[in-house]
Write an enzyme that holds these catalytic residues in place. Structure first.
Site, PDB file in Angstrom:
ATOM      1  N   LYS A 197       0.858  -1.188   0.000  1.00 56.73           N
ATOM      2  CA  LYS A 197       0.000   0.000   0.000  1.00 56.73           C
ATOM      3  C   LYS A 197       0.890   1.231   0.000  1.00 56.73           C
ATOM      4  O   LYS A 197       1.727   1.417   0.881  1.00 56.73           O
ATOM      5  CB  LYS A 197      -0.902  -0.011   1.228  1.00 56.73           C
ATOM      6  CG  LYS A 197      -1.793   1.214   1.302  1.00 56.73           C
ATOM      7  CD  LYS A 197      -2.786   1.099   2.441  1.00 56.73           C
ATOM      8  CE  LYS A 197      -3.602   2.375   2.554  1.00 56.73           C
ATOM      9  NZ  LYS A 197      -4.537   2.326   3.683  1.00 56.73           N
ATOM     10  N   ARG A 207     -10.663  10.314   2.092  1.00 60.58           N
ATOM     11  CA  ARG A 207     -10.568  10.975   3.404  1.00 60.58           C
ATOM     12  C   ARG A 207     -11.777  11.879   3.621  1.00 60.58           C
ATOM     13  O   ARG A 207     -12.204  12.077   4.755  1.00 60.58           O
ATOM     14  CB  ARG A 207      -9.239  11.725   3.522  1.00 60.58           C
ATOM     15  CG  ARG A 207      -8.087  10.743   3.330  1.00 60.58           C
ATOM     16  CD  ARG A 207      -6.851  11.023   4.122  1.00 60.58           C
ATOM     17  NE  ARG A 207      -5.875   9.982   3.816  1.00 60.58           N
ATOM     18  CZ  ARG A 207      -4.642  10.185   3.395  1.00 60.58           C
ATOM     19  NH1 ARG A 207      -4.191  11.419   3.272  1.00 60.58           N
ATOM     20  NH2 ARG A 207      -3.846   9.170   3.133  1.00 60.58           N
ATOM     21  N   LYS A 251      -2.236  -1.499  -3.793  1.00 60.51           N
ATOM     22  CA  LYS A 251      -3.105  -0.328  -3.754  1.00 60.51           C
ATOM     23  C   LYS A 251      -2.282   0.947  -3.805  1.00 60.51           C
ATOM     24  O   LYS A 251      -1.288   1.037  -3.072  1.00 60.51           O
ATOM     25  CB  LYS A 251      -3.908  -0.378  -2.454  1.00 60.51           C
ATOM     26  CG  LYS A 251      -4.763   0.824  -2.206  1.00 60.51           C
ATOM     27  CD  LYS A 251      -5.427   0.707  -0.885  1.00 60.51           C
ATOM     28  CE  LYS A 251      -6.077   2.056  -0.628  1.00 60.51           C
ATOM     29  NZ  LYS A 251      -6.423   2.262   0.731  1.00 60.51           N
ATOM     30  N   SER A 277     -10.273   5.754  -4.536  1.00 59.97           N
ATOM     31  CA  SER A 277     -11.184   6.885  -4.685  1.00 59.97           C
ATOM     32  C   SER A 277     -10.692   7.917  -5.706  1.00 59.97           C
ATOM     33  O   SER A 277     -11.477   8.414  -6.516  1.00 59.97           O
ATOM     34  CB  SER A 277     -11.400   7.548  -3.322  1.00 59.97           C
ATOM     35  OG  SER A 277     -10.170   7.979  -2.775  1.00 59.97           O
ATOM     36  N   TYR A 316     -15.236   1.304  -6.679  1.00 60.49           N
ATOM     37  CA  TYR A 316     -16.485   2.040  -6.489  1.00 60.49           C
ATOM     38  C   TYR A 316     -17.388   1.916  -7.718  1.00 60.49           C
ATOM     39  O   TYR A 316     -18.533   2.338  -7.690  1.00 60.49           O
ATOM     40  CB  TYR A 316     -16.174   3.522  -6.190  1.00 60.49           C
ATOM     41  CG  TYR A 316     -15.302   3.674  -4.964  1.00 60.49           C
ATOM     42  CD1 TYR A 316     -15.859   3.589  -3.690  1.00 60.49           C
ATOM     43  CD2 TYR A 316     -13.923   3.819  -5.075  1.00 60.49           C
ATOM     44  CE1 TYR A 316     -15.055   3.662  -2.557  1.00 60.49           C
ATOM     45  CE2 TYR A 316     -13.112   3.905  -3.948  1.00 60.49           C
ATOM     46  CZ  TYR A 316     -13.678   3.826  -2.696  1.00 60.49           C
ATOM     47  OH  TYR A 316     -12.891   3.888  -1.581  1.00 60.49           O
TER      48      TYR A 316
HETATM   49  C1  PBG Z   1      -7.072   3.293   5.573  1.00 64.88           C
HETATM   50  C2  PBG Z   1      -7.540   3.249   4.166  1.00 64.88           C
HETATM   51  C3  PBG Z   1      -7.423   4.245   3.200  1.00 64.88           C
HETATM   52  C4  PBG Z   1      -8.038   3.767   2.044  1.00 64.88           C
HETATM   53  C5  PBG Z   1      -8.490   2.486   2.322  1.00 64.88           C
HETATM   54  N1  PBG Z   1      -8.165   2.175   3.628  1.00 64.88           N
HETATM   55  C6  PBG Z   1      -6.875   5.622   3.309  1.00 64.88           C
HETATM   56  C7  PBG Z   1      -5.486   5.850   3.702  1.00 64.88           C
HETATM   57  O1  PBG Z   1      -4.647   4.952   3.779  1.00 64.88           O
HETATM   58  O2  PBG Z   1      -5.172   7.027   3.929  1.00 64.88           O
HETATM   59  C8  PBG Z   1      -8.164   4.507   0.750  1.00 64.88           C
HETATM   60  C9  PBG Z   1      -9.196   3.997  -0.205  1.00 64.88           C
HETATM   61  C10 PBG Z   1      -9.508   4.912  -1.346  1.00 64.88           C
HETATM   62  O3  PBG Z   1      -8.870   5.952  -1.568  1.00 64.88           O
HETATM   63  O4  PBG Z   1     -10.451   4.583  -2.067  1.00 64.88           O
HETATM   64  N2  PBG Z   1      -8.111   2.884   6.458  1.00 64.88           N
END
Ligand code: PBG
Length: 327
Positions: A197, A207, A251, A277, A316
């Site tokens: 990630k 967020r 991711k 997202s 999504y």
């Molecule tokens: C952390 C988490 C995030 C996303 C999924 N799990 C945000 C981050 O790491 O700041 C992002 C998913 C997305 O952008 O669609 N709980």
């Protein structure tokens, strides 16, 4: 021109021929829908930067998951937005926390028709917005955070999660969660690790969806991966597999197709990728301006993610693409 120069175009001539020779197939079976459920609201709340996606009430969540099940989408992953946040993120493991309540209700309603996944992290629940406990000097404390992740895993498993998905990028998280689950009789709960990630700017809209602001304008570069590194992703994935991950994830997806492709031959468990997202928002924003055909681009994105080697795609777009794939 004759053989072999005509060889490739010959098989592109009709839609049916193209379908026959397609190397990559995108199916409803590959899709997982990320869903947000917010505590203490009476009506679903639109998320401006993720158009078409909402913060659900428990009731609207149930309707959405029924609809996705009807379409044949096999999985959903839940993210909670608690009514109150604190410095430890305690709503994340409260048995009456919003995700736990949602899991119980969905399990009662749908039995095993949909695989219920729960994002396992603290950032949605902490007042400071980090994915773990902070030390006095503001660092994320890896090992003390693991104790809390174990609590969250147990609460989610008790509530009926089929799969828990640690997304906090703490070292040793998968092992800590596996041990906690096994010690408590939850041997059948699987772990989908957000293994590789990246500290990506593409999470911005997410967020907004979970009302997270990182304290002091901070970021996650101290625990999520540097976008410059691909070999390191393989190390992350190997470690998570060694700790007992059942599914490993990369991711974001599109900006990291090389990582998916490099990991694929190394990994014999299912691989997931998260079309995040920001990736979704870019498609929707350009489509809204009439600059691209959003659905066509969206499907092209998902096919590319599958072509790179992902088996499972969190997106999504799951509902709208499932509608198309079902004809
Ligand atoms: C952390 C988490 C995030 C996303 C999924 N799990 C945000 C981050 O790491 O700041 C992002 C998913 C997305 O952008 O669609 N709980």
């Amino acid at each position: 021109m004759s053989f072999p120069q005509r060889r490739l175009r010959r098989l592109r001539r009709t839609p049916t021929l193209r379908r026959l020779v397609a190397e990559t197939r995108l199916s409803v079976d590959d899709l997982v829908a990320p869903l947000f459920v917010r505590e203490g609201i009476d009506e679903p709340q639109p998320i401006a930067s993720i158009p078409g996606v909402v913060q659900h009430t428990l009731r609207s969540l149930q309707a959405e998951v029924r609809y996705l099940a009807e379409l044949g989408v096999p999985g959903v992953i839940l993210f909670g937005v608690p009514a109150t946040k604190d410095d430890r993120g305690s709503a994340a493991w409260d048995p009456d926390g919003i995700v736990q309540v949602a899991l119980r209700e969905l399990r009662d309603d749908l039995g095993d028709r949909v695989v219920l996944m729960a994002d396992l992290c603290l950032d949605e629940y902490t007042s400071h917005g980090h994915c773990g406990l902070l030390t006095d000097d503001g660092e994320v404390d890896n090992d003390r955070t693991l104790e809390l992740y174990a609590e969250v895993a147990l609460a989610q498993a008790e509530a009926g999660a089929d799969i828990v998905a640690p997304s906090g990028m703490m070292d040793g998280a998968v092992l800590a969660i596996r041990e906690a689950l096994d010690d408590d009789g939850h041997e059948n709960v699987a772990i989908m690790a957000y293994a590789a990630k990246y500290a990506s700017a593409l999470y911005g809209p997410f967020r907004d969806a979970v009302d997270v602001t990182i304290v002091g304008g901070g970021d996650r570069k101290g625990y999520q991966q540097d976008p410059a590194n691909a070999r390191e992703a393989l190390e992350e994935i190997r470690l998570d597999l060694g700790e007992g991950a059942d599914i490993v994830m990369v991711k974001p997806a599109l900006a990291y197709l090389d990582v998916i492709a490099r990991a694929r031959p190394e990994v014999d468990v299912p691989m997931a990728a998260y079309h995040v997202s920001g990736e979704y928002a870019m498609v929707k924003a350009a489509a809204e301006r009439g600059w691209i055909d959003g659905l066509a681009v969206g499907i092209e994105h998902l096919v590319s993610i599958r072509r790179a080697g992902a088996d499972i795609v969190l997106t999504y777009l799951a509902g709208e693409v499932a509608e198309v794939l079902n004809g």
